[in-house]
Design a protein around this motif. Sequence first.
Motif, PDB file in Angstrom:
ATOM      1  N   TYR A   1       0.971  -1.153  -0.050  1.00  0.00           N
ATOM      2  CA  TYR A   1       0.105   0.191   0.040  1.00  0.00           C
ATOM      3  C   TYR A   1       0.836   1.319   0.035  1.00  0.00           C
ATOM      4  CZ  TYR A   1      -3.846  -2.985   1.200  1.00  0.00           C
ATOM      5  OH  TYR A   1      -4.971  -4.027   1.266  1.00  0.00           O
ATOM      6  N   GLU A   2       0.391   2.345  -0.482  1.00  0.00           N
ATOM      7  CA  GLU A   2       0.890   3.644  -0.358  1.00  0.00           C
ATOM      8  C   GLU A   2       0.246   4.651   0.301  1.00  0.00           C
ATOM      9  OE1 GLU A   2       3.991   3.733  -4.020  1.00  0.00           O
ATOM     10  OE2 GLU A   2       1.832   3.681  -4.611  1.00  0.00           O
ATOM     11  N   THR A   3       0.829   5.626   0.519  1.00  0.00           N
ATOM     12  CA  THR A   3       0.250   6.804   1.343  1.00  0.00           C
ATOM     13  C   THR A   3       0.256   8.116   0.212  1.00  0.00           C
ATOM     14  OG1 THR A   3       2.237   7.317   2.366  1.00  0.00           O
ATOM     15  CG2 THR A   3       0.301   6.018   3.533  1.00  0.00           C
ATOM     16  N   LEU A   4      -0.218   9.140   0.698  1.00  0.00           N
ATOM     17  CA  LEU A   4      -0.037  10.419  -0.270  1.00  0.00           C
ATOM     18  C   LEU A   4       1.376  11.156  -0.098  1.00  0.00           C
ATOM     19  CD1 LEU A   4      -3.247  12.553   0.656  1.00  0.00           C
ATOM     20  CD2 LEU A   4      -2.708  10.897  -1.414  1.00  0.00           C
ATOM     21  N   LEU A   5       1.971  10.830   0.772  1.00  0.00           N
ATOM     22  CA  LEU A   5       3.316  11.208   1.115  1.00  0.00           C
ATOM     23  C   LEU A   5       4.138  10.526   1.997  1.00  0.00           C
ATOM     24  CD1 LEU A   5       2.684  15.004   2.164  1.00  0.00           C
ATOM     25  CD2 LEU A   5       3.015  14.251  -0.118  1.00  0.00           C
ATOM     26  N   HIS A   6       5.570  10.307   1.708  1.00  0.00           N
ATOM     27  CA  HIS A   6       6.492   9.639   2.783  1.00  0.00           C
ATOM     28  C   HIS A   6       7.355  10.955   3.736  1.00  0.00           C
ATOM     29  CE1 HIS A   6       6.823   5.784   0.805  1.00  0.00           C
ATOM     30  NE2 HIS A   6       5.808   5.803   1.302  1.00  0.00           N
ATOM     31  N   TYR A   7       7.345  10.595   4.678  1.00  0.00           N
ATOM     32  CA  TYR A   7       8.168  11.694   5.636  1.00  0.00           C
ATOM     33  C   TYR A   7       9.589  11.187   5.996  1.00  0.00           C
ATOM     34  CZ  TYR A   7       9.483  14.625   9.697  1.00  0.00           C
ATOM     35  OH  TYR A   7       9.815  15.510  10.342  1.00  0.00           O
ATOM     36  N   ASP A   8      10.641  11.878   5.843  1.00  0.00           N
ATOM     37  CA  ASP A   8      11.956  11.647   6.324  1.00  0.00           C
ATOM     38  C   ASP A   8      12.131  12.681   7.378  1.00  0.00           C
ATOM     39  OD1 ASP A   8      14.740  11.469   6.758  1.00  0.00           O
ATOM     40  OD2 ASP A   8      15.411  11.862   4.649  1.00  0.00           O
ATOM     41  N   PRO A   9      12.042  11.938   8.643  1.00  0.00           N
ATOM     42  CA  PRO A   9      12.224  12.738   9.945  1.00  0.00           C
ATOM     43  C   PRO A   9      13.628  13.289  10.193  1.00  0.00           C
ATOM     44  CG  PRO A   9      12.130  10.371  10.401  1.00  0.00           C
ATOM     45  CD  PRO A   9      11.874  10.588   9.233  1.00  0.00           C
ATOM     46  N   LEU A  10      14.682  12.735   9.575  1.00  0.00           N
ATOM     47  CA  LEU A  10      15.922  13.139   9.908  1.00  0.00           C
ATOM     48  C   LEU A  10      16.347  14.532   9.155  1.00  0.00           C
ATOM     49  CD1 LEU A  10      17.798   9.617   9.613  1.00  0.00           C
ATOM     50  CD2 LEU A  10      16.765  10.919  11.711  1.00  0.00           C
ATOM     51  N   ALA A  11      15.635  14.308   7.808  1.00  0.00           N
ATOM     52  CA  ALA A  11      15.978  15.516   7.160  1.00  0.00           C
ATOM     53  C   ALA A  11      14.752  16.628   7.239  1.00  0.00           C
ATOM     54  CB  ALA A  11      16.042  15.201   5.644  1.00  0.00           C
ATOM     55  N   ASP A  12      13.761  16.035   8.048  1.00  0.00           N
ATOM     56  CA  ASP A  12      12.482  16.939   8.025  1.00  0.00           C
ATOM     57  C   ASP A  12      11.793  17.075   6.799  1.00  0.00           C
ATOM     58  OD1 ASP A  12      10.305  18.054   9.571  1.00  0.00           O
ATOM     59  OD2 ASP A  12      11.368  19.973   9.851  1.00  0.00           O
ATOM     60  N   ASP A  13      11.694  16.362   5.966  1.00  0.00           N
ATOM     61  CA  ASP A  13      11.263  16.656   4.464  1.00  0.00           C
ATOM     62  C   ASP A  13      10.232  15.560   4.237  1.00  0.00           C
ATOM     63  OD1 ASP A  13      11.241  17.890   2.134  1.00  0.00           O
ATOM     64  OD2 ASP A  13      12.783  16.583   1.191  1.00  0.00           O
ATOM     65  N   PHE A  14       9.546  15.909   3.078  1.00  0.00           N
ATOM     66  CA  PHE A  14       8.394  15.153   2.563  1.00  0.00           C
ATOM     67  C   PHE A  14       8.568  14.616   1.265  1.00  0.00           C
ATOM     68  CE2 PHE A  14       6.489  17.124   6.298  1.00  0.00           C
ATOM     69  CZ  PHE A  14       5.803  16.230   6.733  1.00  0.00           C
ATOM     70  N   LYS A  15       8.081  13.575   0.637  1.00  0.00           N
ATOM     71  CA  LYS A  15       8.370  13.041  -0.429  1.00  0.00           C
ATOM     72  C   LYS A  15       6.814  12.536  -1.289  1.00  0.00           C
ATOM     73  CE  LYS A  15      10.089   8.782  -2.906  1.00  0.00           C
ATOM     74  NZ  LYS A  15      10.713   7.447  -2.863  1.00  0.00           N
ATOM     75  N   PRO A  16       6.698  13.163  -2.264  1.00  0.00           N
ATOM     76  CA  PRO A  16       5.352  12.874  -3.164  1.00  0.00           C
ATOM     77  C   PRO A  16       5.301  11.558  -3.368  1.00  0.00           C
ATOM     78  CG  PRO A  16       6.940  14.084  -4.558  1.00  0.00           C
ATOM     79  CD  PRO A  16       7.764  13.961  -3.221  1.00  0.00           C
ATOM     80  N   VAL A  17       4.292  10.776  -3.087  1.00  0.00           N
ATOM     81  CA  VAL A  17       4.046   9.404  -3.525  1.00  0.00           C
ATOM     82  C   VAL A  17       2.685   9.529  -4.250  1.00  0.00           C
ATOM     83  CG1 VAL A  17       3.804   7.022  -2.703  1.00  0.00           C
ATOM     84  CG2 VAL A  17       4.987   8.725  -1.509  1.00  0.00           C
ATOM     85  N   LEU A  18       1.636   9.282  -3.793  1.00  0.00           N
ATOM     86  CA  LEU A  18       0.299   9.100  -4.618  1.00  0.00           C
ATOM     87  C   LEU A  18      -0.033  10.716  -4.911  1.00  0.00           C
ATOM     88  CD1 LEU A  18      -1.201   6.321  -3.026  1.00  0.00           C
ATOM     89  CD2 LEU A  18      -0.343   6.449  -5.177  1.00  0.00           C
ATOM     90  N   ALA A  19       0.305  11.648  -4.143  1.00  0.00           N
ATOM     91  CA  ALA A  19       0.049  13.175  -4.322  1.00  0.00           C
ATOM     92  C   ALA A  19       1.266  13.551  -4.821  1.00  0.00           C
ATOM     93  CB  ALA A  19      -0.353  13.972  -3.202  1.00  0.00           C
ATOM     94  N   THR A  20       1.409  14.622  -5.836  1.00  0.00           N
ATOM     95  CA  THR A  20       2.406  15.140  -6.649  1.00  0.00           C
ATOM     96  C   THR A  20       2.868  16.528  -6.129  1.00  0.00           C
ATOM     97  OG1 THR A  20       1.076  15.727  -8.426  1.00  0.00           O
ATOM     98  CG2 THR A  20       2.184  13.711  -8.538  1.00  0.00           C
ATOM     99  N   SER A  21       1.751  17.112  -5.338  1.00  0.00           N
ATOM    100  CA  SER A  21       1.942  18.565  -4.957  1.00  0.00           C
ATOM    101  C   SER A  21       0.871  18.632  -3.809  1.00  0.00           C
ATOM    102  CB  SER A  21       1.947  19.569  -5.922  1.00  0.00           C
ATOM    103  OG  SER A  21       0.887  19.383  -7.020  1.00  0.00           O
ATOM    104  N   TRP A  22       1.061  19.738  -2.955  1.00  0.00           N
ATOM    105  CA  TRP A  22       0.120  19.975  -1.977  1.00  0.00           C
ATOM    106  C   TRP A  22       0.257  21.361  -1.394  1.00  0.00           C
ATOM    107  CZ3 TRP A  22       4.154  16.803  -1.892  1.00  0.00           C
ATOM    108  CH2 TRP A  22       5.101  16.987  -0.926  1.00  0.00           C
TER     109      TRP A  22
END
Length: 549
Positions: free
Chosen positions: A91-112
């Motif tokens: 399964y996938e979510t809209l975004l993935h989160y990288d807590p070490l970089a405090d950054d979000f990666k687009p997955v099922l959503a491309t922008s927000w």
Amino acid sequence: MTVQHTGRRGLGFIGRWGILLLAAALLLAACGGGGGAGDAGGGNAGGSGGSSSGQADEIDVAVSLQYSEVMVFWDPSDSFSNEIMAMQNMYETLLHYDPLADDFKPVLATSWDRSEDGLTWTFHLRQGVKFHTGKEMTSADVKGSIERTIQRGQGASFIWDPLDRIETPDDYTVVFHLKYPAPLDLIVSAGYSAYIFDVDVADEEWFNAGNDAGTGPYTVESWTQGEQLVLTRFDDYWGGWNDPRQWDKVVFRIVPEAATRRQLMETGQGDFTYGLPPEMVEALRSNANLQVVETPSFQNLLGMLNTEKAPLDDVRVRKALAHAFPYQQVVDHVMQGTARPARGPIPYGMWGHGEDLPQPGYDLDEARRLLAEAGYPDGGFSLVLTYTAGDEVERRAAELYQVELASLGIDLEIRAMPWEQQWDLARSPDPQQRQDILLFYWWPDLVHPQSWLDALFKSQDEILFNLSYYSNPEYDALVERGVAEAGLDREQAAATFIEAQRLLLEDAAALFIFDQKYVRVTSNRLGGYADNPAYPHVVRWYETYNAAR
């Protein structure tokens, strides 16, 4: 989340080893795989993968060795345990989160984007995404998935409390309206309760039969409870399959015995494992065919105290038990320095962690004083501690604790149980039938103090993971206040959450044992592996590859 969580998640289910070997052999035959680890052309995990020759018709199979059942929950709305390791590949979510970089990666959503008041969030969806059922994903599925998860009220569905309503102005736009400001980017990227699935087939019975309806790179091929789960690549995955070294199949094999998992890794029959005792890990560091990978984690070990059952319904007794625990000894001799004594439930490195919180600390004299004050000067009672079968860390910690309690005149019975049985006992309707102390791990469903403070200690009408059975209206109000503050003022929310943790320590609701570092063992075949503490124990197999090819 319990749980290796391991923990919640400390899920143990002892399968028959002979059947595991037979199943692996059958899988090998079905896959038409190359030779075994000892074959010159092999480079395969237990003979179940492709070879290093790189021929296009070969099948690359990765083997992940687990010490407990993987698929505890099948329904993506309900998921809240070990299955995260497989679910995050199905399964996938809209975004993935990288807590070490405090950054979000687009997955099922491309922008927000977010409105200035933090109450409206708009997500634009990736087009052309297919579910494993063959249907194309639209905004209706995003809306339906989240609304179903909220309606079912299981797992980490509490993360959606800020949500007021969802609008879908077109097939590829989703607008979230919130009741109060909240970090929705964290929520939609959560490890639990944020999965998007084909709502047209969403049925608990259908899911529990071993089916999935996600958009991820892998889908279910087969499952034998207590033995193994096999995932196979989804050919229509939106990300494509452009690297011939990517894994065609992933096998999660359940091997409760640590010594057996070590042997399988040493003989080339596994590509990934964790939960090995530190001395085993040290012995494997010199193996040229393996790598020991150490990474930060947001996982900790807790001892949940039954606050509804005598004598632990007396806070003085609970405080005495907290002072009797050998925290530093467990860190030094069981974890061999790959952990640090905890200070409250929020682990070190997470926002909301209280480094200045007063951890009880090992002090047998204080424990005796508190026991005498409570009417137990010589101890004279027995307690039952449960832990997850196959977890050597929990077993050794429990045995060290047993010795300390014996010096206080307290008899500690230690029971190793498969997680399903351990959890069933913990949720017995009669508090007197439950264990006195339950050891398990917790990790975040989303990187937010709410993950610990709500799920583990907030009052629950129906017991899920508040396995201390703790109930304190003042504490509940603080947690709710912190959640409301987090959307706009994280610093203020952190202060509120620390105040709530102070109450937990004053009430001795649990033993806060250690915050750990993740230590995994991988084969040299596993290329591209990178850990993310926001998704505990998850290998994103699509992003890795067979480095032996």
